[in-house]
Design a protein around this motif. Sequence first.
Motif, PDB file in Angstrom:
ATOM      1  N   LEU A 116     -10.474   8.487 -15.823  1.00 33.34           N
ATOM      2  CA  LEU A 116     -10.392   7.045 -16.060  1.00 33.34           C
ATOM      3  C   LEU A 116     -11.168   6.321 -14.971  1.00 33.34           C
ATOM      4  O   LEU A 116     -11.031   6.624 -13.775  1.00 33.34           O
ATOM      5  CB  LEU A 116      -8.931   6.587 -16.063  1.00 33.34           C
ATOM      6  N   GLU A 117     -11.985   5.353 -15.385  1.00 34.53           N
ATOM      7  CA  GLU A 117     -12.764   4.542 -14.459  1.00 34.53           C
ATOM      8  C   GLU A 117     -12.739   3.092 -14.930  1.00 34.53           C
ATOM      9  O   GLU A 117     -12.202   2.773 -15.997  1.00 34.53           O
ATOM     10  CB  GLU A 117     -14.222   5.048 -14.398  1.00 34.53           C
ATOM     11  N   GLU A 118     -13.354   2.249 -14.138  1.00 37.66           N
ATOM     12  CA  GLU A 118     -13.474   0.838 -14.513  1.00 37.66           C
ATOM     13  C   GLU A 118     -14.818   0.614 -15.190  1.00 37.66           C
ATOM     14  O   GLU A 118     -15.857   1.092 -14.715  1.00 37.66           O
ATOM     15  CB  GLU A 118     -13.361  -0.052 -13.279  1.00 37.66           C
ATOM     16  N   SER A 119     -14.810  -0.084 -16.310  1.00 40.25           N
ATOM     17  CA  SER A 119     -16.037  -0.364 -17.050  1.00 40.25           C
ATOM     18  C   SER A 119     -16.823  -1.465 -16.361  1.00 40.25           C
ATOM     19  O   SER A 119     -16.308  -2.569 -16.153  1.00 40.25           O
ATOM     20  CB  SER A 119     -15.695  -0.767 -18.491  1.00 40.25           C
ATOM     21  N   GLU A 120     -18.065  -1.150 -16.011  1.00 40.53           N
ATOM     22  CA  GLU A 120     -18.910  -2.142 -15.348  1.00 40.53           C
ATOM     23  C   GLU A 120     -19.431  -3.185 -16.327  1.00 40.53           C
ATOM     24  O   GLU A 120     -19.655  -4.339 -15.951  1.00 40.53           O
ATOM     25  CB  GLU A 120     -20.086  -1.444 -14.664  1.00 40.53           C
ATOM     26  N   ASP A 121     -19.623  -2.769 -17.582  1.00 44.22           N
ATOM     27  CA  ASP A 121     -20.222  -3.693 -18.558  1.00 44.22           C
ATOM     28  C   ASP A 121     -19.171  -4.603 -19.199  1.00 44.22           C
ATOM     29  O   ASP A 121     -19.400  -5.812 -19.356  1.00 44.22           O
ATOM     30  CB  ASP A 121     -20.946  -2.902 -19.642  1.00 44.22           C
ATOM     31  N   MET A 152     -12.745   2.411 -18.698  1.00 49.43           N
ATOM     32  CA  MET A 152     -13.703   3.361 -19.251  1.00 49.43           C
ATOM     33  C   MET A 152     -13.122   4.772 -19.116  1.00 49.43           C
ATOM     34  O   MET A 152     -12.750   5.191 -18.016  1.00 49.43           O
ATOM     35  CB  MET A 152     -15.056   3.301 -18.538  1.00 49.43           C
ATOM     36  N   VAL A 153     -13.022   5.465 -20.239  1.00 48.49           N
ATOM     37  CA  VAL A 153     -12.563   6.857 -20.259  1.00 48.49           C
ATOM     38  C   VAL A 153     -13.788   7.744 -20.392  1.00 48.49           C
ATOM     39  O   VAL A 153     -14.561   7.616 -21.363  1.00 48.49           O
ATOM     40  CB  VAL A 153     -11.575   7.118 -21.419  1.00 48.49           C
ATOM     41  N   ARG A 154     -13.979   8.647 -19.416  1.00 49.34           N
ATOM     42  CA  ARG A 154     -15.145   9.522 -19.423  1.00 49.34           C
ATOM     43  C   ARG A 154     -14.682  10.947 -19.830  1.00 49.34           C
ATOM     44  O   ARG A 154     -13.980  11.617 -19.078  1.00 49.34           O
ATOM     45  CB  ARG A 154     -15.800   9.574 -18.060  1.00 49.34           C
ATOM     46  N   LEU A 155     -15.058  11.349 -21.031  1.00 47.57           N
ATOM     47  CA  LEU A 155     -14.717  12.674 -21.548  1.00 47.57           C
ATOM     48  C   LEU A 155     -15.936  13.585 -21.432  1.00 47.57           C
ATOM     49  O   LEU A 155     -17.022  13.254 -21.918  1.00 47.57           O
ATOM     50  CB  LEU A 155     -14.285  12.570 -23.022  1.00 47.57           C
ATOM     51  N   ARG A 156     -15.766  14.722 -20.752  1.00 47.03           N
ATOM     52  CA  ARG A 156     -16.863  15.697 -20.579  1.00 47.03           C
ATOM     53  C   ARG A 156     -16.483  17.014 -21.276  1.00 47.03           C
ATOM     54  O   ARG A 156     -15.433  17.582 -20.978  1.00 47.03           O
ATOM     55  CB  ARG A 156     -17.127  15.955 -19.091  1.00 47.03           C
ATOM     56  N   LEU A 157     -17.351  17.446 -22.185  1.00 43.70           N
ATOM     57  CA  LEU A 157     -17.144  18.704 -22.907  1.00 43.70           C
ATOM     58  C   LEU A 157     -18.376  19.576 -22.735  1.00 43.70           C
ATOM     59  O   LEU A 157     -19.506  19.063 -22.659  1.00 43.70           O
ATOM     60  CB  LEU A 157     -16.903  18.429 -24.394  1.00 43.70           C
ATOM     61  N   PRO A 158     -18.199  20.916 -22.692  1.00 46.81           N
ATOM     62  CA  PRO A 158     -19.368  21.791 -22.575  1.00 46.81           C
ATOM     63  C   PRO A 158     -20.314  21.602 -23.758  1.00 46.81           C
ATOM     64  O   PRO A 158     -19.874  21.494 -24.910  1.00 46.81           O
ATOM     65  CB  PRO A 158     -18.761  23.204 -22.557  1.00 46.81           C
ATOM     66  N   ALA A 159     -21.606  21.554 -23.462  1.00 42.69           N
ATOM     67  CA  ALA A 159     -22.607  21.408 -24.523  1.00 42.69           C
ATOM     68  C   ALA A 159     -22.820  22.754 -25.219  1.00 42.69           C
ATOM     69  O   ALA A 159     -22.799  23.806 -24.579  1.00 42.69           O
ATOM     70  CB  ALA A 159     -23.927  20.909 -23.953  1.00 42.69           C
ATOM     71  N   ALA A 160     -22.982  22.706 -26.520  1.00 41.35           N
ATOM     72  CA  ALA A 160     -23.247  23.919 -27.298  1.00 41.35           C
ATOM     73  C   ALA A 160     -24.746  24.181 -27.303  1.00 41.35           C
ATOM     74  O   ALA A 160     -25.543  23.292 -27.626  1.00 41.35           O
ATOM     75  CB  ALA A 160     -22.734  23.782 -28.731  1.00 41.35           C
ATOM     76  N   ASN A 161     -25.141  25.391 -26.913  1.00 41.67           N
ATOM     77  CA  ASN A 161     -26.578  25.731 -26.851  1.00 41.67           C
ATOM     78  C   ASN A 161     -27.144  25.806 -28.259  1.00 41.67           C
ATOM     79  O   ASN A 161     -26.508  26.343 -29.143  1.00 41.67           O
ATOM     80  CB  ASN A 161     -26.770  27.058 -26.120  1.00 41.67           C
ATOM     81  N   GLU A 194     -15.400   2.571 -23.593  1.00 42.74           N
ATOM     82  CA  GLU A 194     -15.129   1.400 -22.754  1.00 42.74           C
ATOM     83  C   GLU A 194     -14.514   0.295 -23.613  1.00 42.74           C
ATOM     84  O   GLU A 194     -14.793   0.180 -24.813  1.00 42.74           O
ATOM     85  CB  GLU A 194     -16.424   0.893 -22.115  1.00 42.74           C
ATOM     86  N   ASP A 195     -13.671  -0.512 -22.980  1.00 39.82           N
ATOM     87  CA  ASP A 195     -13.104  -1.677 -23.663  1.00 39.82           C
ATOM     88  C   ASP A 195     -13.120  -2.865 -22.715  1.00 39.82           C
ATOM     89  O   ASP A 195     -13.421  -2.736 -21.525  1.00 39.82           O
ATOM     90  CB  ASP A 195     -11.690  -1.384 -24.173  1.00 39.82           C
ATOM     91  N   ASP A 196     -12.786  -4.021 -23.248  1.00 40.24           N
ATOM     92  CA  ASP A 196     -12.789  -5.260 -22.461  1.00 40.24           C
ATOM     93  C   ASP A 196     -11.380  -5.734 -22.157  1.00 40.24           C
ATOM     94  O   ASP A 196     -11.128  -6.930 -22.010  1.00 40.24           O
ATOM     95  CB  ASP A 196     -13.565  -6.349 -23.190  1.00 40.24           C
ATOM     96  N   GLY A 197     -10.438  -4.790 -22.061  1.00 40.27           N
ATOM     97  CA  GLY A 197      -9.054  -5.162 -21.764  1.00 40.27           C
ATOM     98  C   GLY A 197      -8.821  -5.365 -20.283  1.00 40.27           C
ATOM     99  O   GLY A 197      -9.740  -5.549 -19.480  1.00 40.27           O
ATOM    100  N   ARG A 198      -7.517  -5.298 -19.875  1.00 39.41           N
ATOM    101  CA  ARG A 198      -7.144  -5.542 -18.487  1.00 39.41           C
ATOM    102  C   ARG A 198      -7.338  -4.303 -17.605  1.00 39.41           C
ATOM    103  O   ARG A 198      -7.276  -4.405 -16.385  1.00 39.41           O
ATOM    104  CB  ARG A 198      -5.678  -5.982 -18.424  1.00 39.41           C
ATOM    105  N   GLY A 199      -7.557  -3.127 -18.226  1.00 38.94           N
ATOM    106  CA  GLY A 199      -7.753  -1.916 -17.443  1.00 38.94           C
ATOM    107  C   GLY A 199      -6.463  -1.358 -16.905  1.00 38.94           C
ATOM    108  O   GLY A 199      -5.364  -1.857 -17.197  1.00 38.94           O
TER     109      GLY A 199
END
Length: 489
Positions: A470-475, A480-489, A422-427
Amino acid sequence: MRPLGTSFGRLARKLRRFPEPGAGESPAESAPPDPADPPARAYVRVTGSVSRRMLVIATAWIMLLLLVGGFTLDRVVTNALTRGFDDQLEYLMKKMLLYANVGPDGEVMLENAFADQRFLEPYSGAYWQVTGKGYPPFTSQSLWLDLKLKADHRHSDMKPHFYDSDEFKDDHLRVIEQDVRLPRSPVLWRFQIAQSRAELDQQIAEFRQTLIWSFVALGVGLVAMAALQAWYGLRPLRKVRSEIARLRAGKAKHIEGAMPADVAPMVEELNALITHNDRQAEEARRHAGNLAHAIKTPLSVIMNAAAAGQDDLPDTVIREARTMRRQMDHHLARARAVGRRGTAHSRAPVWPSIEAVERAVARLYPAVRIDIDGDKEAMAHIEKQDLDEIVGNLVENAAKYGGGSVFVTVKRQAGFVEIMVEDDGRGIPEADRNRIFDRGVRLDTGKPGTGLGLAIVRDVAEIYDGTVGLEESEDLGGLMVRLRLPAAN
């Protein structure tokens, strides 16, 4: 509206310039194979036939069981026949003791003679004899005048004693003897009854012959059954081999047909491997075509400018060369990620990669504050180099286009590792969030970049079955860039 872009190669070089403490330099890229080199051949070391191993083990086990079983059965039946033979002798002994008495002169006499005619016929094979110290032997008529049973008085047999004797030539005897003190007689009398073993030995020989032939037939049948079992049991593997041959010949795309439950998982894994290889080959062909198409246009522009003798030819060459370089950087990065994806045990700790990126970006943008929070033990199913590159792109973008604050959060959720930058830019307006992932798209041309950063992040994440959104940062109020990767067991 805020622009977004990144210099992917530049950040990667800076990350390598500022590695983690104690970490070594990343290995150099291996050179591509020379097309002129002969193709490598895989040689399989043959260690023997599985069918032969199964047959040898089954045959050895069958032979062992038949030998042990045959020996045990032979002992049981032989002892049973001998015990039955001895029971007849013991019956005769009891009968003889019942009829025995002492005469007036102290000698033994039998009040009733045996009804068995063999005791009356000379050399018939059935004999009895009574001996006592100081008295001549009292014998059956079958012993005639020249034969006597050996009686060893050095030991006492107060109970029936059975043994085999070869004292008569050409006549193997089975003897029972017992010492008895008769009423009104101080002498210890030895009663002996002997009978030829010919009939007993013949019964035992006939039984053993039957046993041997039966066990031989049983052994041959069991070995044949084991061979049939090995042939039929391994038939699915031969079917898999023929199906793989059809694959190599181009007659099929997958291994088809019903398989036993034990072989089906292996076939499923083979089909998955084939699909994986086909997908990698298709990706390689598609990326090669995309790279050729992307370079074709700049080359045409350069060739046309050179043929026309334009005055701005040097500027045109530099501009189009940069375009080609951007395209090559993008496709090479994706090709490296595709190649590394083949490692089934790819694992990378997320927290150390984010810390390394934070140190590198902090040197590039010292005025930017970068905070990290979340799960420090999270492990992602991705190669470390790829994780460093895509996280580096996201954090550098946030530092470059934000207002001075970057917040990175790591958490695990439903089999995935989520990295939120997340950053505090203009989005970015929602209408442009999908378009910004296209190659070469930049919303801010006033800052240096190639427009390939987010495209590369998306492509590499998808290679590992991950996603990026890509989403908007609430804080912080920015992007806000949401990166999802598979978890390694």
